[in-house]
Design a protein around this motif. Structure first.
Motif, PDB file in Angstrom:
ATOM      1  N   ALA A  38      19.384 -38.765 -81.277  1.00 15.31           N
ATOM      2  CA  ALA A  38      20.632 -39.424 -81.662  1.00 15.31           C
ATOM      3  C   ALA A  38      20.502 -39.977 -83.077  1.00 15.31           C
ATOM      4  N   ASP A  39      21.572 -39.851 -83.841  1.00 17.61           N
ATOM      5  CA  ASP A  39      21.585 -40.306 -85.225  1.00 17.61           C
ATOM      6  C   ASP A  39      22.407 -41.584 -85.320  1.00 17.61           C
ATOM      7  N   PHE A  40      21.738 -42.708 -85.547  1.00 14.24           N
ATOM      8  CA  PHE A  40      22.427 -43.974 -85.723  1.00 14.24           C
ATOM      9  C   PHE A  40      21.572 -44.900 -86.562  1.00 14.24           C
ATOM     10  N   GLU A  41      22.191 -45.965 -87.012  1.00 14.19           N
ATOM     11  CA  GLU A  41      21.509 -46.964 -87.830  1.00 14.19           C
ATOM     12  C   GLU A  41      21.126 -48.145 -86.947  1.00 14.19           C
ATOM     13  N   VAL A  42      19.958 -48.733 -87.206  1.00 13.37           N
ATOM     14  CA  VAL A  42      19.496 -49.899 -86.459  1.00 13.37           C
ATOM     15  C   VAL A  42      19.494 -51.091 -87.413  1.00 13.37           C
ATOM     16  N   ARG A  43      20.176 -52.179 -87.016  1.00 16.33           N
ATOM     17  CA  ARG A  43      20.222 -53.377 -87.856  1.00 16.33           C
ATOM     18  C   ARG A  43      19.758 -54.592 -87.063  1.00 16.33           C
ATOM     19  N   PRO A  44      18.988 -55.486 -87.713  1.00 19.99           N
ATOM     20  CA  PRO A  44      18.581 -56.722 -87.029  1.00 19.99           C
ATOM     21  C   PRO A  44      19.807 -57.591 -86.765  1.00 19.99           C
ATOM     22  N   THR A  45      19.861 -58.168 -85.584  1.00 16.88           N
ATOM     23  CA  THR A  45      21.053 -58.887 -85.130  1.00 16.88           C
ATOM     24  C   THR A  45      20.669 -60.179 -84.425  1.00 16.88           C
ATOM     25  N   GLN A  46      21.548 -61.162 -84.502  1.00 18.53           N
ATOM     26  CA  GLN A  46      21.374 -62.430 -83.797  1.00 18.53           C
ATOM     27  C   GLN A  46      22.563 -62.649 -82.878  1.00 18.53           C
ATOM     28  N   PHE A  47      22.281 -63.100 -81.643  1.00 17.19           N
ATOM     29  CA  PHE A  47      23.352 -63.468 -80.714  1.00 17.19           C
ATOM     30  C   PHE A  47      23.770 -64.891 -81.052  1.00 17.19           C
ATOM     31  N   LEU A  48      25.071 -65.110 -81.213  1.00 16.10           N
ATOM     32  CA  LEU A  48      25.554 -66.442 -81.555  1.00 16.10           C
ATOM     33  C   LEU A  48      26.040 -67.215 -80.338  1.00 16.10           C
TER      34      LEU A  48
ATOM     35  N   GLU B 205      21.857 -68.116 -79.544  1.00 17.37           N
ATOM     36  CA  GLU B 205      21.206 -68.115 -80.847  1.00 17.37           C
ATOM     37  C   GLU B 205      19.909 -67.294 -80.867  1.00 17.37           C
ATOM     38  N   MET B 206      19.810 -66.318 -79.983  1.00 13.61           N
ATOM     39  CA  MET B 206      18.629 -65.456 -79.905  1.00 13.61           C
ATOM     40  C   MET B 206      18.592 -64.489 -81.088  1.00 13.61           C
ATOM     41  N   GLU B 207      17.428 -64.363 -81.712  1.00 10.51           N
ATOM     42  CA  GLU B 207      17.238 -63.447 -82.831  1.00 10.51           C
ATOM     43  C   GLU B 207      16.392 -62.261 -82.381  1.00 10.51           C
ATOM     44  N   ASN B 208      16.100 -61.365 -83.304  1.00 10.58           N
ATOM     45  CA  ASN B 208      15.264 -60.176 -83.070  1.00 10.58           C
ATOM     46  C   ASN B 208      15.917 -59.156 -82.151  1.00 10.58           C
ATOM     47  N   LEU B 209      17.248 -59.177 -82.047  1.00  7.88           N
ATOM     48  CA  LEU B 209      17.973 -58.138 -81.334  1.00  7.88           C
ATOM     49  C   LEU B 209      18.207 -56.988 -82.312  1.00  7.88           C
ATOM     50  N   LYS B 210      18.501 -55.796 -81.784  1.00  5.73           N
ATOM     51  CA  LYS B 210      18.787 -54.641 -82.637  1.00  5.73           C
ATOM     52  C   LYS B 210      20.154 -54.088 -82.281  1.00  5.73           C
ATOM     53  N   ALA B 211      21.030 -54.008 -83.273  1.00  8.22           N
ATOM     54  CA  ALA B 211      22.344 -53.395 -83.078  1.00  8.22           C
ATOM     55  C   ALA B 211      22.231 -51.923 -83.457  1.00  8.22           C
ATOM     56  N   LEU B 212      22.690 -51.043 -82.570  1.00  9.19           N
ATOM     57  CA  LEU B 212      22.694 -49.613 -82.835  1.00  9.19           C
ATOM     58  C   LEU B 212      24.093 -49.238 -83.298  1.00  9.19           C
ATOM     59  N   ILE B 213      24.185 -48.728 -84.528  1.00 11.11           N
ATOM     60  CA  ILE B 213      25.478 -48.488 -85.166  1.00 11.11           C
ATOM     61  C   ILE B 213      25.613 -47.020 -85.530  1.00 11.11           C
ATOM     62  N   SER B 214      26.735 -46.428 -85.146  1.00 15.83           N
ATOM     63  CA  SER B 214      27.044 -45.042 -85.488  1.00 15.83           C
ATOM     64  C   SER B 214      28.464 -44.996 -86.031  1.00 15.83           C
ATOM     65  N   GLU B 215      28.632 -44.386 -87.185  1.00 16.59           N
ATOM     66  CA  GLU B 215      29.939 -44.274 -87.833  1.00 16.59           C
ATOM     67  C   GLU B 215      30.623 -45.640 -87.957  1.00 16.59           C
ATOM     68  N   GLU B 216      29.843 -46.648 -88.402  1.00 18.71           N
ATOM     69  CA  GLU B 216      30.312 -48.020 -88.626  1.00 18.71           C
ATOM     70  C   GLU B 216      30.810 -48.715 -87.367  1.00 18.71           C
ATOM     71  N   LYS B 217      30.452 -48.196 -86.185  1.00 17.85           N
ATOM     72  CA  LYS B 217      30.834 -48.831 -84.924  1.00 17.85           C
ATOM     73  C   LYS B 217      29.568 -49.225 -84.174  1.00 17.85           C
ATOM     74  N   VAL B 218      29.526 -50.460 -83.684  1.00 22.10           N
ATOM     75  CA  VAL B 218      28.375 -50.932 -82.909  1.00 22.10           C
ATOM     76  C   VAL B 218      28.455 -50.313 -81.524  1.00 22.10           C
ATOM     77  N   LEU B 219      27.428 -49.538 -81.170  1.00 26.16           N
ATOM     78  CA  LEU B 219      27.399 -48.881 -79.870  1.00 26.16           C
ATOM     79  C   LEU B 219      26.832 -49.802 -78.795  1.00 26.16           C
ATOM     80  N   THR B 220      25.729 -50.465 -79.116  1.00 26.32           N
ATOM     81  CA  THR B 220      25.075 -51.340 -78.162  1.00 26.32           C
ATOM     82  C   THR B 220      24.123 -52.259 -78.908  1.00 26.32           C
ATOM     83  N   VAL B 221      23.641 -53.265 -78.204  1.00 31.45           N
ATOM     84  CA  VAL B 221      22.646 -54.180 -78.748  1.00 31.45           C
ATOM     85  C   VAL B 221      21.441 -54.132 -77.823  1.00 31.45           C
TER      86      VAL B 221
END
Length: 189
Positions: A65-75, A110-126
């Motif tokens: 699968a081709d997607f971008e992974v970005r570091p994410t924080q739950f607010l 406020e949990m950190e170190n989550l990963k957002a999986l993004i494809s075509e500028e849409k967040v698929l899952t965390v």
């Protein structure tokens, strides 16, 4: 390309142009000589959240699968809407309870170190980190003579996750959980 025999639980592949995550895996070994080992997969479509069962031989190929992974924080959570923040751009995005259903047992405010999986500028899952530390909020009392090699007992953590822990664990202790399996790893330092 990935061979079916190399896929691991939690891995990502593309099926019919849509990213899927491998949620379940069962291997059937042949009873006849020359027969191929079969891999029974349960994939979760990251866009529609539907389950897809497939059976493959070990040499069958799957596209990564081709997607971008970005570091994410739950607010925070507000009426079933979960708000996250991209830690690189500081943009906030929201997901519904069904979007983060598999993440809920591991999600703290406020949990950190989550990963957002993004494809075509849409967040698929965390995705949660591989291991997290949770506080035990409910479990049976310690039995006299309990040891590290003794039987396990159920313990409920602050997120509502129930895991089997050794008998010596008490209420208020912080424990480490493996998020891929939901199993107790050890006491937190």
């Amino acid at each position: 390309m990935l061979r079916a025999c190399d896929l691991k639980r939690g891995g990502f592949v593309e099926i019919n142009g849509v990213p899927h995550q491998l949620d379940g895996l069962q291997v059937t070994n042949p009873s006849a000589r020359g027969a191929a080992t079969l891999y029974h997969f349960r994939f979760r479509n990251l866009v529609t959240k539907q389950k897809l069962d497939q059976t493959a031989k070990g040499d069958d190929l799957y596209k990564e699968a081709d997607f971008e992974v970005r570091p994410t924080q739950f607010l925070y959570e507000d009426h079933g809407i979960y708000t996250f923040m991209d830690q690189e751009t500081f943009d906030q995005f929201e997901l519904t309870k069904t979007d983060v259903e598999t993440l809920l047992p591991y999600l703290l405010p406020e949990m950190e170190n989550l990963k957002a999986l993004i494809s075509e500028e849409k967040v698929l899952t965390v995705e949660p980190p591989q291991k997290i530390t949770l506080t035990v909020t409910q479990c049976d009392p310690v039995l006299k003579g309990a040891s590290a090699t003794g039987r396990g007992k159920p313990a409920t953590c602050e997120t509502g996750l129930t895991v089997t822990v050794p008998e010596y664990i008490t209420i208020g202790e912080r424990i480490v959980i493996e998020t891929a399996t939901g199993e107790f790893v050890g006491r937190a330092l």
